[in-house]
Design a protein around this motif. Structure first.
Motif, mmCIF file in Angstrom:
data_model
loop_
_atom_site.group_PDB
_atom_site.id
_atom_site.type_symbol
_atom_site.label_atom_id
_atom_site.label_comp_id
_atom_site.label_asym_id
_atom_site.label_seq_id
_atom_site.Cartn_x
_atom_site.Cartn_y
_atom_site.Cartn_z
ATOM 1 N N THR A 1 0.726 -1.093 0.080
ATOM 2 C CA THR A 1 -0.182 0.031 -0.161
ATOM 3 C C THR A 1 0.739 1.261 0.003
ATOM 4 O O THR A 1 2.100 1.274 0.431
ATOM 5 C CB THR A 1 -1.040 -0.113 1.259
ATOM 6 O OG1 THR A 1 -0.131 -0.069 2.356
ATOM 7 C CG2 THR A 1 -1.779 -1.224 1.037
ATOM 8 N N GLN B 1 0.106 4.185 1.792
ATOM 9 C CA GLN B 1 -0.294 4.931 2.965
ATOM 10 C C GLN B 1 0.912 5.510 3.617
ATOM 11 O O GLN B 1 0.840 6.490 4.027
ATOM 12 C CB GLN B 1 -1.404 4.179 3.707
ATOM 13 C CG GLN B 1 -1.913 4.908 4.927
ATOM 14 C CD GLN B 1 -2.708 4.351 5.719
ATOM 15 O OE1 GLN B 1 -3.703 3.584 5.269
ATOM 16 N NE2 GLN B 1 -3.138 4.634 6.890
ATOM 17 N N GLN C 1 2.534 5.145 11.463
ATOM 18 C CA GLN C 1 1.189 4.331 11.034
ATOM 19 C C GLN C 1 1.048 2.991 11.122
ATOM 20 O O GLN C 1 0.139 2.550 11.418
ATOM 21 C CB GLN C 1 0.880 4.892 9.592
ATOM 22 C CG GLN C 1 0.711 6.418 9.597
ATOM 23 C CD GLN C 1 -0.226 6.836 8.457
ATOM 24 O OE1 GLN C 1 -1.135 6.292 7.901
ATOM 25 N NE2 GLN C 1 0.629 7.897 7.379
ATOM 26 N N GLY D 1 -3.122 1.663 9.571
ATOM 27 C CA GLY D 1 -3.350 1.237 8.108
ATOM 28 C C GLY D 1 -2.517 -0.190 7.984
ATOM 29 O O GLY D 1 -1.684 -0.446 8.743
ATOM 30 N N SER D 2 -2.906 -0.831 6.720
ATOM 31 C CA SER D 2 -2.067 -2.039 6.727
ATOM 32 C C SER D 2 -1.074 -1.807 5.497
ATOM 33 O O SER D 2 -1.196 -0.817 4.616
ATOM 34 C CB SER D 2 -2.986 -3.094 6.092
ATOM 35 O OG SER D 2 -2.200 -4.433 5.850
ATOM 36 N N ASP E 1 -2.189 -5.051 0.791
ATOM 37 C CA ASP E 1 -3.540 -5.308 0.466
ATOM 38 C C ASP E 1 -3.978 -5.713 -1.058
ATOM 39 O O ASP E 1 -3.112 -5.467 -1.584
ATOM 40 C CB ASP E 1 -4.448 -4.036 0.871
ATOM 41 C CG ASP E 1 -5.901 -4.399 1.390
ATOM 42 O OD1 ASP E 1 -6.519 -5.569 1.117
ATOM 43 O OD2 ASP E 1 -6.523 -3.561 2.160
ATOM 44 N N GLY F 1 -9.138 -2.802 1.744
ATOM 45 C CA GLY F 1 -9.030 -2.183 3.045
ATOM 46 C C GLY F 1 -9.077 -3.216 4.293
ATOM 47 O O GLY F 1 -9.167 -2.494 5.470
ATOM 48 N N ASN G 1 -11.072 0.839 -0.038
ATOM 49 C CA ASN G 1 -10.145 1.671 0.465
ATOM 50 C C ASN G 1 -9.520 2.341 -0.629
ATOM 51 O O ASN G 1 -8.633 1.650 -1.313
ATOM 52 C CB ASN G 1 -9.239 0.967 1.419
ATOM 53 C CG ASN G 1 -8.198 1.862 2.141
ATOM 54 O OD1 ASN G 1 -8.358 3.280 1.974
ATOM 55 N ND2 ASN G 1 -7.382 1.446 3.088
ATOM 56 N N ASN H 1 -11.375 4.670 3.801
ATOM 57 C CA ASN H 1 -11.819 3.161 3.752
ATOM 58 C C ASN H 1 -13.027 3.110 4.084
ATOM 59 O O ASN H 1 -13.646 3.323 5.278
ATOM 60 C CB ASN H 1 -11.054 2.781 5.093
ATOM 61 C CG ASN H 1 -10.906 1.092 4.852
ATOM 62 O OD1 ASN H 1 -11.792 0.583 4.116
ATOM 63 N ND2 ASN H 1 -10.006 0.574 5.653
ATOM 64 N N ASN I 1 -8.193 8.637 6.439
ATOM 65 C CA ASN I 1 -6.582 8.742 6.984
ATOM 66 C C ASN I 1 -5.951 10.019 6.142
ATOM 67 O O ASN I 1 -6.256 9.865 5.111
ATOM 68 C CB ASN I 1 -5.932 7.406 6.651
ATOM 69 C CG ASN I 1 -5.860 6.417 7.665
ATOM 70 O OD1 ASN I 1 -5.118 6.657 8.862
ATOM 71 N ND2 ASN I 1 -6.612 5.366 7.665
ATOM 72 N N MET J 1 -6.272 10.168 12.090
ATOM 73 C CA MET J 1 -7.320 8.822 11.465
ATOM 74 C C MET J 1 -8.784 9.088 11.992
ATOM 75 O O MET J 1 -8.882 9.243 13.464
ATOM 76 C CB MET J 1 -6.894 7.342 11.969
ATOM 77 C CG MET J 1 -7.702 6.430 11.527
ATOM 78 S SD MET J 1 -7.137 4.703 11.566
ATOM 79 C CE MET J 1 -6.706 4.618 13.395
#
Length: 324
Positions: free
Chosen positions: A112, A114, A132, A138-139, A142, A164, A177, A199, A211, A232
């Motif tokens: 991702t 992010q 983060q 977040g991840s 994804d 997401g 997301n 998301n 986010n 967030m």
């Protein structure tokens, strides 16, 4: 003369074709990264100590040519359940990428966007995750697609659409997301990153999670410094469960492959709804590079919880990294 020129042009054409053929030859490489440490609490926490194999990434990346690449990576780590001490394996990446000119496209189980930029700028992922990632904003991977385009040497933009849910869960909600990012390089070494994401929840009675992040950093051959602010909205899809915080870090490169690093994080929640987990944290350490593939980094850490009646905790750690 004409025959000589024709011969030269033909030679150049043949050499160029040979060079293009050479650069287009398929090639691949193994992906191996292992994070380990020895840690011990200090003071009242001195019973928390031991050796830990925190995470391993094992995979392979192959480039068949024409700007295409495919990558598959397994993530072998620990469960989020504190009572579970078994290693758990996940597919971290299973993706196809294509680069042509200034455009890059990715699809599959992808990294991702992010906080990927901040993580690379921080540069010590095996020691501590970027803000983060550390506080679950977040991840890192994804299932979906992303695109990035460099408009000029000083500006690029990227967009991403993923499930997401992250890479450790199957798609459960109907929402997606979405994320948009812009990276600016006004002068050499100085970079600014702005990101915004939404998301979708997909569940009635819940709220979409938003986010937002702003980062600025300067990287020199002798030192690196960076700062980020993150916000967030509606964490875990819960209304008004907002969280925010900032991270400031710096590192200095010394002779003989040695570097010093320091970082301070501050996490807080709207109206103290998550005060039991809100904290400030600091880390100070030194990294030694032992050859091309091995790094060792002892450090001292301090956590300052914001919950009432909870004392600060102190620990020491020796982090180890092996990878190529």
């Amino acid at each position: 003369m004409k025959f000589i020129m024709a011969g030269l042009l033909a030679s150049i054409g043949i050499a160029t074709q040979a060079q293009d053929t050479k650069t287009e030859e398929p090639k691949g490489k193994a992906v191996v990264q292992v994070f380990g440490n020895f840690h011990t609490g200090l003071g009242a926490e001195n019973d928390d100590r031991g050796f830990e194999l925190e995470r391993s990434y094992l995979g392979y990346e192959y480039k068949p040519g024409n700007g295409l690449s495919v990558k598959g990576v397994m993530d072998i780590g620990k469960s989020s359940d504190v009572s579970d001490y078994q290693r758990i394996a996940y597919i971290k990446n299973a993706m196809v990428s294509w680069e042509t000119g200034n455009l890059t496209l990715n699809g599959g189980l992808i990294s991702t966007t992010q906080f990927n930029f901040q993580e690379k700028f921080w540069g010590y992922r095996y020691i501590m995750k970027s803000f983060q990632d550390e506080y679950k904003f977040g991840s890192s991977a994804d299932l979906g697609i992303s695109a990035a385009y460099r408009f000029a040497g000083w500006i690029s933009a990227d967009a991403i659409i993923v499930n997401g849910e992250g890479y450790k869960k199957i798609q459960k909600n109907e929402g997606l997301n979405y994320g948009l990012g812009v990276t600016l390089t006004p002068v050499k070494g100085f970079q600014i990153r702005l990101y915004g994401g939404l998301n979708e929840c997909g569940e009635e009675g819940k709220r979409d999670t938003g986010n937002f992040a702003a980062f600025a950093g300067y990287k020199h051959e002798k030192f690196t410094i960076g700062a980020e602010y993150n916000y967030m909205m509606n964490a875990s899809y819960n209304e008004d469960a907002d969280q925010s915080g900032y991270s400031i870090f710096a590192s200095v490169n010394l002779p003989k492959e040695i570097s010093l690093y320091v970082r301070f994080d501050d996490l807080y929640s709207k109206n103290d709804w998550n005060k039991v987990k809100d904290e400030s944290a600091a880390i100070l350490g030194i990294q030694f590079k032992l050859g091309e593939y091995v790094k060792i980094a002892p450090d001292f850490r301090m956590a300052m919880p914001k919950a009432d009646g909870v004392k600060n905790s102190y620990s020491a750690c020796i982090n180890c990294y092996f990878g190529f």
